[in-house]
Design an enzyme around this catalytic site. Structure first.
Site, PDB file in Angstrom:
ATOM      1  N   ARG A  69       8.990  52.503 -42.596  1.00 52.30           N
ATOM      2  CA  ARG A  69      10.107  52.872 -43.455  1.00 52.30           C
ATOM      3  C   ARG A  69      11.308  51.993 -43.159  1.00 52.30           C
ATOM      4  NH1 ARG A  69      12.286  56.964 -41.984  1.00 52.30           N
ATOM      5  NH2 ARG A  69      10.972  57.572 -40.258  1.00 52.30           N
ATOM      6  N   TYR A 210       4.709  49.972 -48.099  1.00 53.84           N
ATOM      7  CA  TYR A 210       4.265  50.713 -46.914  1.00 53.84           C
ATOM      8  C   TYR A 210       4.692  52.176 -46.902  1.00 53.84           C
ATOM      9  CZ  TYR A 210       2.259  50.837 -42.251  1.00 53.84           C
ATOM     10  OH  TYR A 210       1.436  51.092 -41.181  1.00 53.84           O
ATOM     11  N   LYS A 219       8.078  61.267 -48.266  1.00 50.98           N
ATOM     12  CA  LYS A 219       9.448  61.411 -47.801  1.00 50.98           C
ATOM     13  C   LYS A 219      10.443  61.441 -48.970  1.00 50.98           C
ATOM     14  CE  LYS A 219       8.383  61.904 -43.571  1.00 50.98           C
ATOM     15  NZ  LYS A 219       7.388  61.365 -42.846  1.00 50.98           N
ATOM     16  N   HIS A 239      11.031  68.486 -42.327  1.00 47.03           N
ATOM     17  CA  HIS A 239      10.108  67.537 -41.681  1.00 47.03           C
ATOM     18  C   HIS A 239       9.394  68.263 -40.529  1.00 47.03           C
ATOM     19  CE1 HIS A 239       9.730  63.303 -39.616  1.00 47.03           C
ATOM     20  NE2 HIS A 239       8.667  63.579 -40.328  1.00 47.03           N
ATOM     21  N   SER A 261       9.933  61.358 -36.403  1.00 43.18           N
ATOM     22  CA  SER A 261       8.771  60.512 -36.634  1.00 43.18           C
ATOM     23  C   SER A 261       8.206  60.011 -35.306  1.00 43.18           C
ATOM     24  CB  SER A 261       9.172  59.323 -37.497  1.00 43.18           C
ATOM     25  OG  SER A 261       9.729  59.799 -38.709  1.00 43.18           O
ATOM     26  N   CYS A 263       6.849  61.615 -32.888  1.00 41.98           N
ATOM     27  CA  CYS A 263       7.180  62.445 -31.723  1.00 41.98           C
ATOM     28  C   CYS A 263       6.219  63.609 -31.546  1.00 41.98           C
ATOM     29  CB  CYS A 263       8.616  62.945 -31.823  1.00 41.98           C
ATOM     30  SG  CYS A 263       9.825  61.636 -31.612  1.00 41.98           S
ATOM     31  N   LYS A 265       4.101  65.543 -34.108  1.00 44.85           N
ATOM     32  CA  LYS A 265       3.758  66.614 -35.058  1.00 44.85           C
ATOM     33  C   LYS A 265       2.251  66.658 -35.337  1.00 44.85           C
ATOM     34  CE  LYS A 265       6.644  65.296 -38.228  1.00 44.85           C
ATOM     35  NZ  LYS A 265       7.201  64.210 -37.417  1.00 44.85           N
ATOM     36  N   ASP A 286       3.239  67.324 -41.292  1.00 39.56           N
ATOM     37  CA  ASP A 286       4.441  66.484 -41.446  1.00 39.56           C
ATOM     38  C   ASP A 286       5.574  67.142 -42.236  1.00 39.56           C
ATOM     39  OD1 ASP A 286       5.529  63.823 -40.794  1.00 39.56           O
ATOM     40  OD2 ASP A 286       5.569  63.499 -42.960  1.00 39.56           O
ATOM     41  N   ARG A 378      -1.470  53.210 -39.094  1.00 37.57           N
ATOM     42  CA  ARG A 378      -1.662  54.570 -39.615  1.00 37.57           C
ATOM     43  C   ARG A 378      -3.061  54.756 -40.186  1.00 37.57           C
ATOM     44  NH1 ARG A 378       2.981  58.335 -39.485  1.00 37.57           N
ATOM     45  NH2 ARG A 378       4.593  57.045 -38.547  1.00 37.57           N
TER      46      ARG A 378
END
Ligand code: GTP
Ligand code: SPV
Ligand code: MN
Length: 600
Positions: A69, A210, A219, A239, A261, A263, A265, A286, A378
């Site tokens: 991002r 991306y 998002k 989030h 992000s 971290c 989830k 997410d 990813r």
């Protein structure tokens, strides 16, 4: 938002602007998807993986400049700057539209414009929303098919729902006659714009292919635009992961977790408990949409249909359920490839191969100093493939929430877990969240701690002060006895050597157990200046090896460090300006007083 009647004219207008060679309406079928993947393979944009090892799976490699991002190029283009607040980039909408129209003009020449009808949220949920994304990227189409409920059946629903959120996307690389395409077309950074028009509920994204920049349901729609709608309609777009926790007696609770992000989830949402008899199942990894029902309880749905998970670091040891989810029918982006065409990344199980193709498609051997997989590599996979997806994950009525975790990467100060004293104190805990910046966004400040309230800093579609006020207002729709308690967790506290004090991953179930039992009223806690915390014997650490003194450090409340935190929070709150809610400034003051005068 546009009405159903405007759909065809909007598509036509955007086609006139972008000048694609043709327009294609996606039906979301299996045959169509296979045709797209054949086309992507034939044009060299993807590599099909070894069908023996990874059936139905594909690897994509982005341009090295288009790997995450782009927060610097993300805009909340409300009519007034004040409505975007101090934490969002802002450009006046008519000016931004003019600039972007200039970029979109002819940007799809030589390409097809795909029309993607998609639904965020389960069919039949009161919160579900329809989006229509126009894109010139087939990579985006095949990813959106996994991440959302996409295809013809959504257009049928348009009749009932009447409204859709228009999402325009172009990679910004038109093909002039005779010009050959790139494997990953995109535009230079200064031409990238990820733009949101909150009054119109409109999304325009240009120049990047991306993740969150391009898969606009995620998002852009489900957080930034949804957060604006949610504030108007008294719900919340967050989030957050959603997990289902079952204790050995078979009792179930649902828990939310807001972590920034990269971290943890995805990891927490499908964790395998190291405590016997406990079970975690996944509802979402997410994003959560939340509302308070008439019974006064908080409910959540997952608006997404798949996982766009961090590959690097994922292994059978750290996250076996993710590894099992991605055994087939998975899209990989910016991972490394083995010689027999399987995927590889730093942290995956087994020995490091002697030879790989790295994410830049170059030969890689262990002597090479650069990582083989990009840190923000990813996987995209359907939630249905997760072995622990909960049966009720698509329940349109949502699941009732018993606890909310907030947390991030904090090497110091913040203990392993502490519990809110009231709903407003819980909102305070969310407001003070901080985390080290990760590779999930393009930044030259990776590792620097920044404030990230409720992990929403890059995703709030309006003023951060109004966002915090909205949290407080939601609390007023019910009462503290019915609302979930909020728990600040920190899996990332480090010792003097810089090693994590807490082993994390499956062991996080030990903290979940304490939280479960707190909501039952059975777990022991002590009152501290920062909130309620487990007593030294309240956390179940049986069968776990911790360094001597680790537990003491993990549960330590260091008054001096916390007073420094208070001082830094005062500065932070000031930076939010006059919209900073008084209730939270009061909470900060109360915390300071407790730190100074409370004897424990
Ligand atoms: P986004 O998809 O970017 O929103 O990230 P996420 O919050 O889903 O994070 P994810 O679960 O993918 O974790 C990111 C990285 O954090 C992984 O590569 C793990 O190495 C690391 N991680 C996750 N959980 C833990 C934990 O409990 N302890 C430690 N030390 N690291 C963890
Ligand atoms: C995040 O950065 O929080 C993600 C990945 O989940 S992206 O979809 O790229 O935003
Ligand atoms: Mn995320």
């Amino acid at each position: 938002m546009k009405s159903f009647n405007e759909l065809n004219s909007w598509v036509k207008d955007m086609a006139v602007l972008c000048s694609p060679d043709q327009i294609y309406w996606c039906d979301g079928s299996e045959e169509e998807n296979e045709q797209f993947l054949r086309e992507l393979t034939a044009t060299g944009k993807t590599i099909p993986l070894n069908p023996e090892k990874r059936p139905g799976s594909y690897a994509f490699f982005s341009d090295p400049s288009d790997v995450a991002r782009v927060e610097d190029r993300t805009f909340i283009s409300s009519r007034f700057k004040e409505d975007a607040g101090p934490t969002n980039n802002w450009i006046e909408p008519t000016i931004l539209k003019e600039t972007m129209m200039g970029l979109y003009r002819g940007s799809m020449r030589g390409r097809t414009m795909y029309v993607i009808p998609f639904m965020m949220g389960p069919f039949g949920s009161p919160l579900s929303k329809i989006g229509i994304q126009l894109t010139d990227s087939l990579y985006v189409v095949v990813n959106m098919r996994i991440m959302t409920r996409m295809g013809r059946q959504v257009l049928d629903k348009l009749n009932d729902l009447k409204w859709f959120i228009p999402c325009l996307h172009s990679v910004g690389y038109p093909l002039l006659p005779g010009q050959t395409d790139l494997p990953w077309p995109s535009a230079p950074i200064e031409k990238k714009y990820i733009a949101h028009f909150p009054e119109e509920k409109l999304i325009w994204s240009y120049g990047s292919g991306y993740g969150g920049n391009a898969l606009l349901g995620k998002k852009c729609l489900a957080l930034r635009i949804a957060s604006v709608i949610a504030r108007e309609e008294n719900w919340m777009a967050e989030h957050m992961l959603i997990l289902k926790l079952t204790n050995p007696e078979g009792k179930v609770k649902y828990i939310l977790g807001a972590f920034p992000s990269a971290c943890g989830k995805t990891n927490l949402s499908m964790l395998v408990p190291t405590l016997p008899g406990w079970k975690v199942e996944t509802i979402g990894d997410d994003i959560a949409w939340l509302w308070i029902k008439e019974d006064g309880h908080l409910y959540a749905i997952n608006p997404e249909a798949g996982f766009f998970g961090v590959a690097k670091g994922t292994s059978y040891e750290s996250n076996p359920n993710a590894m099992m989810s991605i055994r087939k029918n998975t899209i990989f982006t910016n991972v490394a490839l083995t010689d027999d065409l399987d995927v590889w990344w730093e942290g995956i199980d087994g020995p490091t191969p002697n030879h790989l193709k790295d994410w830049k498609q170059e030969d890689w051997t262990p002597e090479k100093k650069t990582p083989a997989a990009h840190p923000n590599s990813r996987f995209t996979v359907s939630a249905k493939q997760c072995p622990v997806i909960a049966d009720e994950w698509e329940n349109p009525e949502g699941v009732m929430i018993s606890a909310i975790l907030v947390g991030g990467r904090r090497p110091t100060t913040i203990p392993l877990v502490h519990e809110s004293l009231s709903f407003n104190h819980g909102v305070f805990m969310g407001s003070m969240m901080g985390s080290e910046i990760t590779a999930a966004s393009i930044s030259n400040q990776i590792g620097v701690v920044r404030r990230d309230p409720f992990a929403m800093l890059p995703f709030i579609g309006y003023h951060v002060g109004d966002y915090l006020k909205h949290w407080l207002d939601m609390g007023k729709l019910s009462n503290d006895a019915l609302l979930p308690k909020i728990y600040y967790v920190n899996w990332f506290r480090k010792d003097e050597e810089g090693d994590f004090l807490w082993p994390g991953f499956g062991h996080n179930s030990r903290v979940l157990k304490w939280i479960f039992e707190r909501s039952e009223g059975t777990a022991k806690a002590k009152v501290t200046p920062i909130g309620n915390m487990p007593t030294m014997d309240a956390l179940d650490i049986r069968g776990m090896s911790l360094k001597p003194g680790a537990m003491e450090s993990l549960l330590e409340v260091n008054t001096n460090a916390w007073l420094e935190e208070v001082a830094s929070l005062k500065v932070y709150y000031q930076s939010i300006g006059s919209k900073m809610p008084q209730e939270l400034m009061d909470e900060l003051e109360k915390l300071e007083t407790r730190l100074k005068f409370m004897t424990v």
